[in-house]
Design a protein around this motif. Structure first.
Motif, PDB file in Angstrom:
ATOM      1  N   GLU A 105      -9.897   5.468  11.888  1.00  0.00           N
ATOM      2  CA  GLU A 105      -9.022   5.769  10.766  1.00  0.00           C
ATOM      3  C   GLU A 105      -8.534   4.448  10.190  1.00  0.00           C
ATOM      4  O   GLU A 105      -7.785   3.708  10.825  1.00  0.00           O
ATOM      5  CB  GLU A 105      -7.837   6.617  11.239  1.00  0.00           C
ATOM      6  CG  GLU A 105      -6.749   6.818  10.217  1.00  0.00           C
ATOM      7  CD  GLU A 105      -7.181   7.550   8.963  1.00  0.00           C
ATOM      8  OE1 GLU A 105      -7.754   6.901   8.089  1.00  0.00           O
ATOM      9  OE2 GLU A 105      -6.929   8.752   8.860  1.00  0.00           O
ATOM     10  N   ASP A 106      -8.972   4.126   8.980  1.00  0.00           N
ATOM     11  CA  ASP A 106      -8.565   2.865   8.377  1.00  0.00           C
ATOM     12  C   ASP A 106      -7.374   3.036   7.435  1.00  0.00           C
ATOM     13  O   ASP A 106      -6.922   2.068   6.834  1.00  0.00           O
ATOM     14  CB  ASP A 106      -9.733   2.219   7.634  1.00  0.00           C
ATOM     15  CG  ASP A 106     -10.351   3.167   6.609  1.00  0.00           C
ATOM     16  OD1 ASP A 106      -9.780   4.247   6.368  1.00  0.00           O
ATOM     17  OD2 ASP A 106     -11.401   2.816   6.053  1.00  0.00           O
ATOM     18  N   CYS A 107      -6.862   4.250   7.306  1.00  0.00           N
ATOM     19  CA  CYS A 107      -5.701   4.553   6.467  1.00  0.00           C
ATOM     20  C   CYS A 107      -5.890   4.080   5.030  1.00  0.00           C
ATOM     21  O   CYS A 107      -4.931   3.712   4.359  1.00  0.00           O
ATOM     22  CB  CYS A 107      -4.419   3.949   7.062  1.00  0.00           C
ATOM     23  SG  CYS A 107      -3.998   4.626   8.668  1.00  0.00           S
ATOM     24  N   GLU A 108      -7.114   4.060   4.584  1.00  0.00           N
ATOM     25  CA  GLU A 108      -7.404   3.623   3.223  1.00  0.00           C
ATOM     26  C   GLU A 108      -7.591   4.800   2.281  1.00  0.00           C
ATOM     27  O   GLU A 108      -7.223   4.734   1.125  1.00  0.00           O
ATOM     28  CB  GLU A 108      -8.674   2.749   3.201  1.00  0.00           C
ATOM     29  CG  GLU A 108      -8.541   1.430   3.923  1.00  0.00           C
ATOM     30  CD  GLU A 108      -7.883   0.374   3.069  1.00  0.00           C
ATOM     31  OE1 GLU A 108      -7.919   0.483   1.841  1.00  0.00           O
ATOM     32  OE2 GLU A 108      -7.319  -0.561   3.644  1.00  0.00           O
ATOM     33  N   THR A 109      -8.172   5.886   2.769  1.00  0.00           N
ATOM     34  CA  THR A 109      -8.488   6.992   1.881  1.00  0.00           C
ATOM     35  C   THR A 109      -7.690   8.218   2.281  1.00  0.00           C
ATOM     36  O   THR A 109      -7.359   8.409   3.448  1.00  0.00           O
ATOM     37  CB  THR A 109      -9.993   7.320   1.936  1.00  0.00           C
ATOM     38  OG1 THR A 109     -10.349   7.604   3.291  1.00  0.00           O
ATOM     39  CG2 THR A 109     -10.829   6.174   1.430  1.00  0.00           C
ATOM     40  N   TYR A 116      -4.612  -0.917  -1.184  1.00  0.00           N
ATOM     41  CA  TYR A 116      -3.400  -1.580  -0.732  1.00  0.00           C
ATOM     42  C   TYR A 116      -3.131  -2.797  -1.589  1.00  0.00           C
ATOM     43  O   TYR A 116      -4.046  -3.472  -2.051  1.00  0.00           O
ATOM     44  CB  TYR A 116      -3.541  -2.055   0.726  1.00  0.00           C
ATOM     45  CG  TYR A 116      -3.451  -0.947   1.745  1.00  0.00           C
ATOM     46  CD1 TYR A 116      -2.322  -0.173   1.852  1.00  0.00           C
ATOM     47  CD2 TYR A 116      -4.507  -0.692   2.612  1.00  0.00           C
ATOM     48  CE1 TYR A 116      -2.220   0.836   2.791  1.00  0.00           C
ATOM     49  CE2 TYR A 116      -4.419   0.316   3.551  1.00  0.00           C
ATOM     50  CZ  TYR A 116      -3.284   1.064   3.632  1.00  0.00           C
ATOM     51  OH  TYR A 116      -3.196   2.046   4.550  1.00  0.00           O
ATOM     52  N   ALA A 117      -1.876  -3.099  -1.767  1.00  0.00           N
ATOM     53  CA  ALA A 117      -1.493  -4.350  -2.413  1.00  0.00           C
ATOM     54  C   ALA A 117      -1.340  -5.364  -1.303  1.00  0.00           C
ATOM     55  O   ALA A 117      -0.455  -5.244  -0.457  1.00  0.00           O
ATOM     56  CB  ALA A 117      -0.194  -4.183  -3.195  1.00  0.00           C
ATOM     57  N   ARG A 118      -2.208  -6.353  -1.270  1.00  0.00           N
ATOM     58  CA  ARG A 118      -2.199  -7.328  -0.179  1.00  0.00           C
ATOM     59  C   ARG A 118      -1.370  -8.570  -0.513  1.00  0.00           C
ATOM     60  O   ARG A 118      -1.065  -9.359   0.360  1.00  0.00           O
ATOM     61  CB  ARG A 118      -3.622  -7.713   0.186  1.00  0.00           C
ATOM     62  CG  ARG A 118      -4.458  -6.482   0.524  1.00  0.00           C
ATOM     63  CD  ARG A 118      -5.491  -6.769   1.554  1.00  0.00           C
ATOM     64  NE  ARG A 118      -6.352  -5.617   1.784  1.00  0.00           N
ATOM     65  CZ  ARG A 118      -6.123  -4.683   2.684  1.00  0.00           C
ATOM     66  NH1 ARG A 118      -5.056  -4.752   3.432  1.00  0.00           N
ATOM     67  NH2 ARG A 118      -6.948  -3.686   2.834  1.00  0.00           N
ATOM     68  N   VAL A 123       0.544  -6.503  -7.626  1.00  0.00           N
ATOM     69  CA  VAL A 123       1.545  -5.496  -7.952  1.00  0.00           C
ATOM     70  C   VAL A 123       1.906  -5.606  -9.434  1.00  0.00           C
ATOM     71  O   VAL A 123       2.212  -6.685  -9.935  1.00  0.00           O
ATOM     72  CB  VAL A 123       2.815  -5.688  -7.092  1.00  0.00           C
ATOM     73  CG1 VAL A 123       3.875  -4.681  -7.482  1.00  0.00           C
ATOM     74  CG2 VAL A 123       2.473  -5.585  -5.630  1.00  0.00           C
ATOM     75  N   VAL A 124       1.862  -4.474 -10.124  1.00  0.00           N
ATOM     76  CA  VAL A 124       2.237  -4.449 -11.535  1.00  0.00           C
ATOM     77  C   VAL A 124       3.757  -4.368 -11.609  1.00  0.00           C
ATOM     78  O   VAL A 124       4.371  -3.500 -10.999  1.00  0.00           O
ATOM     79  CB  VAL A 124       1.595  -3.238 -12.234  1.00  0.00           C
ATOM     80  CG1 VAL A 124       2.032  -3.182 -13.695  1.00  0.00           C
ATOM     81  CG2 VAL A 124       0.093  -3.291 -12.124  1.00  0.00           C
ATOM     82  N   SER A 125       4.368  -5.276 -12.335  1.00  0.00           N
ATOM     83  CA  SER A 125       5.821  -5.241 -12.462  1.00  0.00           C
ATOM     84  C   SER A 125       6.203  -4.706 -13.830  1.00  0.00           C
ATOM     85  O   SER A 125       5.594  -5.026 -14.830  1.00  0.00           O
ATOM     86  CB  SER A 125       6.410  -6.640 -12.249  1.00  0.00           C
ATOM     87  OG  SER A 125       6.006  -7.503 -13.286  1.00  0.00           O
ATOM     88  N   VAL A 126       7.226  -3.863 -13.831  1.00  0.00           N
ATOM     89  CA  VAL A 126       7.733  -3.265 -15.054  1.00  0.00           C
ATOM     90  C   VAL A 126       9.245  -3.450 -15.042  1.00  0.00           C
ATOM     91  O   VAL A 126       9.904  -3.223 -14.027  1.00  0.00           O
ATOM     92  CB  VAL A 126       7.375  -1.757 -15.113  1.00  0.00           C
ATOM     93  CG1 VAL A 126       7.956  -1.131 -16.363  1.00  0.00           C
ATOM     94  CG2 VAL A 126       5.885  -1.554 -15.048  1.00  0.00           C
ATOM     95  N   THR A 127       9.807  -3.844 -16.147  1.00  0.00           N
ATOM     96  CA  THR A 127      11.245  -4.033 -16.245  1.00  0.00           C
ATOM     97  C   THR A 127      11.927  -2.673 -16.331  1.00  0.00           C
ATOM     98  O   THR A 127      11.549  -1.828 -17.139  1.00  0.00           O
ATOM     99  CB  THR A 127      11.600  -4.867 -17.486  1.00  0.00           C
ATOM    100  OG1 THR A 127      10.916  -6.121 -17.402  1.00  0.00           O
ATOM    101  CG2 THR A 127      13.091  -5.109 -17.572  1.00  0.00           C
ATOM    102  N   GLY A 128      12.927  -2.453 -15.480  1.00  0.00           N
ATOM    103  CA  GLY A 128      13.685  -1.219 -15.513  1.00  0.00           C
ATOM    104  C   GLY A 128      14.599  -1.192 -16.726  1.00  0.00           C
ATOM    105  O   GLY A 128      15.188  -2.210 -17.090  1.00  0.00           O
TER     106      GLY A 128
END
Length: 182
Positions: A105-109, A116-118, A123-128
């Protein structure tokens, strides 16, 4: 609540009774149990059944044997329906679990987290946005909390009134129901 008739001066309905007081009496009986040849001692010493041995020097020691083998210990193998222990799983009884046709189990799918974000660059950043502003200033829609008092001088002082606004001091003397005992 005050005690009624605290000095027992007022007589009750029956002789020897004080008004507003209850007389309670209790009695008990004790019985001694006698043991052995001296029942007046009233204790069981257990020595009339067995001889008291002060040391193990005079005790006859007997070795207990278990099952048909002459061993002085119980090995918990025979007679317990667990004679055959499994020290390892036999290969014929092993079934490999598969995870999406993989052996591990590689916990990928299947976890709604692929990929995964390594690192932070992935990571996409968005201003709140809060009330059209890029920061939460905690002033809108928080039950009028924008009316903070930053100094004691800005606080409106008012005198606490008691007894329906008649007194500025609580004297604990009015509007209390008096309780009496029967």
């Amino acid at each position: 609540m005050a005690l009624l008739n605290p000095s027992f001066e007022d007589a009750g309905l029956l002789p020897g009774e004080a008004e507003h007081w209850t007389l309670t009496a209790s009695t008990s009986i004790e019985v001694l149990a006698g043991f052995g040849t001296a029942p007046e001692d009233a204790w069981e010493d257990f020595e009339r059944w067995y001889a008291l041995l002060a040391s193990l020097d005079d005790v006859t020691v007997v070795l207990a044997f278990f099952d048909s083998a002459i061993k002085g210990y119980e090995e918990f193998e025979s007679g317990w329906a667990n004679v055959v222990y499994l020290y390892e799983f036999p290969p014929a009884q092993l079934v490999t679990a598969t995870f999406d046709s993989n052996d591990v189990e590689d916990c990928e799918t299947g976890w709604s987290n692929v990929p995964y974000a390594r690192d932070w660059f992935g990571v996409v950043s968005v201003t709140g946005v809060f009330d059209g502003e890029p920061c939460e200033d905690f002033e809108d829609q928080w039950r009028s909390n924008h009316l903070y008092a930053w100094t004691w001088a800005a606080v409106t002082a008012s005198v606490a009134l008691f007894d329906a606004g008649a007194q500025a001091v609580e004297d604990f003397e009015n509007a209390w129901t008096h309780t009496t005992t029967l």
